[in-house]
Write a protein that holds these residues in place. Structure first.
Motif, PDB file in Angstrom:
ATOM      1  N   SER A 124      24.675  44.819  46.350  1.00 13.15           N
ATOM      2  CA  SER A 124      24.141  43.954  47.199  1.00 13.15           C
ATOM      3  C   SER A 124      23.582  42.830  46.747  1.00 13.15           C
ATOM      4  N   ALA A 125      22.709  42.751  45.539  1.00 11.25           N
ATOM      5  CA  ALA A 125      22.192  41.671  45.051  1.00 11.25           C
ATOM      6  C   ALA A 125      22.947  40.707  44.649  1.00 11.25           C
ATOM      7  N   ARG A 126      24.126  40.909  44.057  1.00 16.66           N
ATOM      8  CA  ARG A 126      25.122  40.032  43.540  1.00 16.66           C
ATOM      9  C   ARG A 126      25.808  39.329  44.642  1.00 16.66           C
ATOM     10  N   LEU A 127      26.091  40.232  45.944  1.00 21.07           N
ATOM     11  CA  LEU A 127      26.627  39.758  46.842  1.00 21.07           C
ATOM     12  C   LEU A 127      25.894  38.963  47.691  1.00 21.07           C
ATOM     13  N   ALA A 128      24.789  39.337  47.737  1.00 20.04           N
ATOM     14  CA  ALA A 128      23.805  38.395  48.417  1.00 20.04           C
ATOM     15  C   ALA A 128      23.716  36.845  47.906  1.00 20.04           C
ATOM     16  N   ALA A 129      23.703  36.729  46.434  1.00 19.95           N
ATOM     17  CA  ALA A 129      23.857  35.702  45.750  1.00 19.95           C
ATOM     18  C   ALA A 129      24.944  34.724  46.151  1.00 19.95           C
ATOM     19  N   LEU A 130      26.298  35.477  46.122  1.00 15.00           N
ATOM     20  CA  LEU A 130      27.349  34.869  46.904  1.00 15.00           C
ATOM     21  C   LEU A 130      27.050  34.336  48.140  1.00 15.00           C
ATOM     22  N   ALA A 131      26.587  35.016  49.177  1.00 13.03           N
ATOM     23  CA  ALA A 131      26.251  34.601  50.518  1.00 13.03           C
ATOM     24  C   ALA A 131      25.484  33.456  50.402  1.00 13.03           C
ATOM     25  N   ALA A 132      24.399  33.325  49.544  1.00 14.16           N
ATOM     26  CA  ALA A 132      23.552  32.286  49.550  1.00 14.16           C
ATOM     27  C   ALA A 132      24.226  30.878  49.121  1.00 14.16           C
ATOM     28  N   ARG A 133      25.158  31.086  48.540  1.00 11.71           N
ATOM     29  CA  ARG A 133      26.051  29.913  47.949  1.00 11.71           C
ATOM     30  C   ARG A 133      27.124  29.454  49.044  1.00 11.71           C
ATOM     31  N   GLY A 134      27.106  30.233  50.239  1.00  8.58           N
ATOM     32  CA  GLY A 134      28.169  29.951  51.136  1.00  8.58           C
ATOM     33  C   GLY A 134      29.482  30.546  51.081  1.00  8.58           C
ATOM     34  N   ILE A 135      29.599  31.611  50.279  1.00  6.44           N
ATOM     35  CA  ILE A 135      30.569  32.587  50.393  1.00  6.44           C
ATOM     36  C   ILE A 135      30.447  33.861  51.334  1.00  6.44           C
ATOM     37  N   LYS A 136      31.158  33.803  52.330  1.00  9.14           N
ATOM     38  CA  LYS A 136      30.842  35.049  53.140  1.00  9.14           C
ATOM     39  C   LYS A 136      31.358  36.280  52.658  1.00  9.14           C
ATOM     40  N   VAL A 137      30.704  37.302  52.863  1.00  8.45           N
ATOM     41  CA  VAL A 137      30.737  38.727  52.504  1.00  8.45           C
ATOM     42  C   VAL A 137      31.329  39.700  53.396  1.00  8.45           C
ATOM     43  N   VAL A 138      32.185  40.638  53.456  1.00 14.54           N
ATOM     44  CA  VAL A 138      32.738  41.826  54.398  1.00 14.54           C
ATOM     45  C   VAL A 138      32.786  42.888  53.681  1.00 14.54           C
ATOM     46  N   LEU A 139      31.951  43.834  53.782  1.00  8.69           N
ATOM     47  CA  LEU A 139      32.399  45.254  53.094  1.00  8.69           C
ATOM     48  C   LEU A 139      33.390  45.899  53.874  1.00  8.69           C
ATOM     49  N   VAL A 140      34.191  46.564  53.099  1.00  7.91           N
ATOM     50  CA  VAL A 140      35.490  47.183  53.510  1.00  7.91           C
ATOM     51  C   VAL A 140      35.496  48.791  52.961  1.00  7.91           C
ATOM     52  N   ASP A 141      35.848  49.589  54.026  1.00  6.47           N
ATOM     53  CA  ASP A 141      35.591  51.011  53.937  1.00  6.47           C
ATOM     54  C   ASP A 141      34.358  51.539  53.330  1.00  6.47           C
ATOM     55  N   SER A 142      33.023  50.619  53.888  1.00  3.44           N
ATOM     56  CA  SER A 142      31.807  51.039  53.173  1.00  3.44           C
ATOM     57  C   SER A 142      30.990  50.305  54.222  1.00  3.44           C
ATOM     58  N   PRO A 143      30.032  50.911  54.626  1.00  2.00           N
ATOM     59  CA  PRO A 143      28.905  50.585  55.590  1.00  2.00           C
ATOM     60  C   PRO A 143      27.917  49.565  55.027  1.00  2.00           C
ATOM     61  N   SER A 144      27.319  48.671  55.412  1.00  2.00           N
ATOM     62  CA  SER A 144      26.110  47.789  55.010  1.00  2.00           C
ATOM     63  C   SER A 144      24.952  48.568  54.988  1.00  2.00           C
ATOM     64  N   SER A 145      24.355  49.262  54.216  1.00  2.00           N
ATOM     65  CA  SER A 145      23.096  50.054  54.418  1.00  2.00           C
ATOM     66  C   SER A 145      21.912  49.193  55.107  1.00  2.00           C
ATOM     67  N   GLU A 146      21.773  48.084  54.729  1.00  2.00           N
ATOM     68  CA  GLU A 146      20.632  47.387  55.606  1.00  2.00           C
ATOM     69  C   GLU A 146      21.067  46.463  56.534  1.00  2.00           C
ATOM     70  N   GLY A 147      22.318  46.548  56.739  1.00  2.00           N
ATOM     71  CA  GLY A 147      22.792  45.619  57.768  1.00  2.00           C
ATOM     72  C   GLY A 147      22.807  44.109  57.278  1.00  2.00           C
ATOM     73  N   GLN A 148      22.937  43.959  55.999  1.00  2.00           N
ATOM     74  CA  GLN A 148      22.927  42.469  55.369  1.00  2.00           C
ATOM     75  C   GLN A 148      24.248  41.877  55.406  1.00  2.00           C
ATOM     76  N   PHE A 149      25.193  42.631  55.311  1.00  2.00           N
ATOM     77  CA  PHE A 149      26.597  41.959  55.323  1.00  2.00           C
ATOM     78  C   PHE A 149      27.378  42.564  56.464  1.00  2.00           C
ATOM     79  N   SER A 150      28.278  41.910  57.233  1.00  2.16           N
ATOM     80  CA  SER A 150      29.386  42.544  58.044  1.00  2.16           C
ATOM     81  C   SER A 150      30.210  43.661  57.348  1.00  2.16           C
ATOM     82  N   SER A 151      30.520  44.618  57.958  1.00  2.00           N
ATOM     83  CA  SER A 151      31.203  45.785  57.384  1.00  2.00           C
ATOM     84  C   SER A 151      32.304  46.407  58.369  1.00  2.00           C
ATOM     85  N   VAL A 152      33.224  47.036  57.679  1.00  4.37           N
ATOM     86  CA  VAL A 152      34.185  47.837  58.658  1.00  4.37           C
ATOM     87  C   VAL A 152      34.286  49.098  57.852  1.00  4.37           C
ATOM     88  N   SER A 153      34.174  50.291  58.626  1.00  8.52           N
ATOM     89  CA  SER A 153      34.146  51.411  57.821  1.00  8.52           C
ATOM     90  C   SER A 153      34.572  52.708  58.729  1.00  8.52           C
TER      91      SER A 153
END
Length: 335
Positions: free
Chosen positions: A130-159
């Motif tokens: 999550s920390a590494r992906l949050a750094a991506l998102a802060a640089r404008g690269i959107k993140v979606v978790l696949v086959d995995s929920p986002s535990s804190e609702g930080q990212f969009s996800s499909v599971s």
């Protein structure tokens, strides 16, 4: 021979460089005769636009990074194909990275996709990134978790609701009269495995006299399933489970190979067997495999849709989509 540049095309067509750029990017802004002359020059000179340079100027590309746990598992290859098809409809391309359950390789692909300025990253994470992906998102690269929920609702996800799937699989074994149930688990660092086990435990608690044994597999592969099957047949018959629920279909197919092709146990007479994922091989196994179906096409398509939402509305709140699995009954649990 030097490749033709956009300036060469402009000189050949007798127009400004900006006109060529408009033909390439905004053709409706250019008069039809001028546009035709520029296109003729492009064809004659063999000009190919430098898309890398364009992407660097724009700050992003038309590519989407997808990182899966195991491309050798048909479950993930099916999701990848669906995501690729969905992305192609909007002129984008999916670039695939296979982590192979390895955190180092996962990190490598995340870094690579960031360097390539992809539009977004779709990822089935090996562990908590999550920390590494949050750094991506802060640089404008959107993140979606696949086959995995986002535990804190930080990212969009499909599971998938894997607790429900585990419950469904085990309840089916109990409903057909099996009472000594075993769950063949892969590495429990994966929430999918622990969630399916939690569902199995819940189902067993509802039936007096039913028991649940956990058999630890070394991996989520056919070979690991065969190792579990080989260990089972060494037991005394009265100590064997009469129902097996495997964390995925690959494990189940490996167990099936060991019990039926290499040994003397019968499926389902001696041991009823349920897998998870409903990959294509499940229906064509030597004993067609009962399995929990996951909607892989919908998962891949929805991942692209969630990414598109984030790109179109950067301030939109992350959205979580959870699909329900489905029990598919075949001969491996037939009465």
């Amino acid at each position: 021979m030097r490749a033709a540049s956009i300036k060469d095309v402009a000189n050949h067509a007798g127009v400004a460089v900006g006109t060529v750029s408009n033909v390439l990017n905004y053709p409706d802004r250019v008069a039809e005769r001028t546009r035709a002359r520029v296109l003729d020059s492009i064809s004659e000179l063999g000009f190919v636009r430098n898309d890398v340079a364009r992407q660097l100027r724009a700050g992003h590309s038309r590519t989407i990074g997808l990182i899966v746990l195991d491309i050798g598992n048909p479950f993930f290859s099916s999701i990848s194909r669906a995501a690729e098809d969905a992305a192609a409809k909007s002129g984008n391309a999916v670039v695939l990275g296979n982590s192979g359950h390895n955190t180092g390789r996962e990190q490598h692909y995340i870094d690579l996709f960031e360097e390539q300025r992809v539009q977004g990253v779709l990822i089935s994470p090996v562990s908590d990134t999550s920390a590494r992906l949050a750094a991506l998102a802060a640089r404008g690269i959107k993140v979606v978790l696949v086959d995995s929920p986002s535990s804190e609702g930080q990212f969009s996800s499909v599971s998938i609701d894997d607790v429900s799937g585990g419950y469904m699989a085990t309840k089916h074994l109990l409903d057909i009269g099996r009472r000594r149930v075993a769950f063949v688990a892969g590495p429990q660092q994966f929430h999918q495995v622990t969630d399916r086990l939690a569902g199995a435990q819940r189902a067993v608690l509802e039936v007096p006299g039913a028991t649940l044994e956990v058999l630890q597999a070394s991996d989520l592969t056919v070979l690991a399933g065969r190792e579990v099957g080989d260990a089972l047949v060494e037991r005394e018959r009265e100590l064997l489970p009469d129902g097996l629920f495997c964390a995925n279909d690959l494990l189940a197919l490996g167990v099936m190979q060991s019990l039926t092709m290499l040994h003397t146990l019968r499926i389902p007479q001696d041991v009823a067997l349920v897998g998870y994922d409903d990959i294509d091989f499940a229906a064509s196994a030597v004993v067609p495999l009962t399995s929990i179906r996951q909607p892989t096409t919908l998962i891949g398509q929805t991942a692209i849709e969630l990414l598109a939402e984030q790109l179109e509305t950067p301030d939109a709140k992350p959205r979580s989509v959870v699909f329900k699995p489905e029990l598919i009954v075949r001969a491996s649990t037939a009465q």
